[in-house]
Design an enzyme around this catalytic site. Structure first.
Site, PDB file in Angstrom:
ATOM      1  N   GLU A  65       0.864  -1.183   0.000  1.00  0.00           N
ATOM      2  CA  GLU A  65       0.000   0.000   0.000  1.00  0.00           C
ATOM      3  C   GLU A  65       0.896   1.227   0.000  1.00  0.00           C
ATOM      4  O   GLU A  65       1.367   1.670   1.048  1.00  0.00           O
ATOM      5  CB  GLU A  65      -0.866   0.015   1.266  1.00  0.00           C
ATOM      6  CG  GLU A  65      -1.902  -1.091   1.321  1.00  0.00           C
ATOM      7  CD  GLU A  65      -3.221  -0.679   0.685  1.00  0.00           C
ATOM      8  OE1 GLU A  65      -3.343   0.492   0.285  1.00  0.00           O
ATOM      9  OE2 GLU A  65      -4.098  -1.550   0.594  1.00  0.00           O
TER      10      GLU A  65
HETATM   11 ZN    ZN Z   1      -6.546  -1.311  -3.241  1.00  0.00          ZN
END
Ligand code: ZN
Length: 488
Positions: free
Chosen positions: A449
């Site tokens: 992320e």
């Molecule tokens: Zn995502």
């Protein structure tokens, strides 16, 4: 609370309300857990990620102004309080532009990454903006033309008839399908802008540095030409944009579109009911109402939800394409699915807390159906072999350390379940394959992320920083994989 209040973002519709980036704060993790359980249709991004901060805990989300006023009425601020960070509609004017035209001229021009350039040259890349969906294809063709990189097309066309393009980067001239050990994908969540760019620029760096006998520099982090050759020697299979329909739709409308564009489950006058959350569609406890405790919602059966799981495991061509790669390149051992925006690297498992003492508590044991997913209980935790656990955690620690060492921002390694479970995700599916069938290779699956919480549309500066952060992370990931082991 209706998700359709987010309709305010769709152009040409009456603007119901603005959309806000918020953080929910609580002293104890449990308080946020209870909050998420009762407010599971809120858009927490890819999954609710709880971050320790200032002696408390927070989780980021995207909500409408109407949702905010409802929450302000119902929340006890002594337990969970909401902080508004910015207005996303207003901020959109400050985000990195989508590139116009085709900077790769149909594939005659190859992309060149940041790791082989001087920082003074980044301004040009920043001004050119994020790759538009067509440029993802021409960039790949440019790499084929300049370096002889192998391209492939997975077999399943998307609902809108798009093909997906992939590449194999290896220092060997002839690609052997059983000598590729690394697998990277991006663009599964359409709105997570810059994901495809991160991957394409990284591969461009490796191929350029290999050809011109150079190393790579990402901020304060440097890699030698020998590192480059080691990385290419590991063999990298990659698909930079697994969800082209969704990316095209998001780029055309700037409406924070996350899913694909399959209308099979859509309802009239509910534009948000189009599409499946591809990262809930993998064959990993897909039928979550059977596997999980009824109090948790690791995905959604509601077609209008951001986390709608589809009509069957692998009901979507995009997820079938991603899995086809495992059959085609059977020795893949290490996998990252690239997402934004949180600042973490997540490792398995994502359905419940890891444990290595009781093999009976495993995802295939029906005795635990209906009991999984409550993070703080002792009823069920997911079994992981201690050696695998050590390997996946070490890799996460070293990769995030490199992402921080470039000198940008903090990245937190953590187990994917965090505070709250997910089902049907690509990282867990990848790791579970071998657990189901010992004839296939064991794959360590990750979710990266990049970026800043809820900034799915980065500013131009963040766009560049995200490339630098992720590219150092990809490099460290491959070098660490090589040290831990490429063969299963
Ligand atoms: Zn995502």
């Amino acid at each position: 609370m209706k998700v359709s209040t987010l309709l305010g973002l769709l152009p040409g519709t009456v603007i119901a309300s603005d959309v806000l980036s918020v953080a929910f704060w609580a002293k104890e993790k449990n308080q946020l857990y209870d909050f998420i359980s009762t407010n599971n249709e809120i858009d927490y991004g890819c999954r609710p990620v709880v971050i320790p901060a200032d002696g408390e805990h927070k989780v980021h989300a995207v909500i409408s102004e109407e949702q905010l006023s409802d929450l302000k009425r119902s929340l006890d601020p002594d337990i969970v309080r909401v902080e508004t960070l910015h207005n996303i509609n207003k901020r959109q004017t400050a985000t990195a532009p989508i590139g116009k035209g085709d900077r790769f001229k149909g594939g005659k021009v190859a992309p060149r990454g940041l790791g082989t350039r001087k920082p003074s040259e980044y301004a040009g890349l920043q001004a050119a903006g994020i790759f538009n969906a067509d440029e993802v294809y021409t960039a790949m063709k440019g790499l084929q033309k300049e370096y002889g990189m192998t391209l492939f097309t997975p077999p399943h066309k998307t609902f809108e008839g798009n093909t997906v393009i992939g590449g194999v980067a290896n220092k060997a001239e002839k690609i052997k399908k059983d000598k590729q050990y690394i697998y990277f994908t991006s663009g599964i969540h359409a709105r997570e802008r810059g994901g495809p760019d991160n991957l394409i620029y990284f591969i461009s760096d490796l191929l350029y540095a290999n050809k011109h006998r150079k190393g790579l520099t990402y901020g304060n982090k440097k890699y030698s030409n020998k590192d480059v050759k080691t990385a290419l020697g590991a063999g990298i299979v990659f698909i930079p944009m697994t969800n082209p329909d969704g990316v095209r739709y998001d780029q055309a409308n700037s409406n924070l579109w996350r899913k694909n564009r399959n209308p099979k489950s859509a309802r009239p006058n509910e534009p948000l009911s189009v599409g499946v959350d591809l990262n809930r569609n993998f064959d990993f406890m897909w039928n979550f109402t059977k596997y999980f405790d009824p109090s948790v919602s690791p995905a959604s059966t509601n077609a209008s939800s951001q986390a709608f799981y589809g009509t069957a495991p692998f009901s979507e061509p995009e997820t079938r394409n991603m899995v086809w790669v495992y059959d085609e390149y059977p020795k893949i051992r290490w996998f990252i699915d690239v997402h934004s925006a949180a600042g973490t690297l997540l490792y398995s498992w994502g359905d419940d807390v890891d444990q290595s003492y009781d093999r009976k508590q495993n995802l295939f044991n029906p005795a635990y159906d209906g009991k999984r997913g409550i993070v703080d209980d002792e009823v069920y935790k997911e079994y992981i072999d201690q050696e695998d656990w050590d390997n996946v955690a070490l890799q996460a620690n070293l990769t995030t350390a490199a992402m921080e060492a470039v000198g940008g921002r903090e990245y937190v390694p953590q187990q994917a379940v965090g505070l709250y479970p997910t089902s049907g995700a690509s990282d867990d599916y990848s790791f579970s394959r071998w657990h189901k069938n010992k004839k296939v290779n064991k794959v360590y699956g990750y979710t990266m992320e990049f970026g800043y919480p809820t900034n799915f549309y980065p500013t131009s500066e963040e766009y560049i920083q995200n490339i630098i952060d992720t590219n150092a992370g990809f490099m460290e990931f491959i070098l660490t994989a090589e040290r831990i082991g490429l063969e299963g």
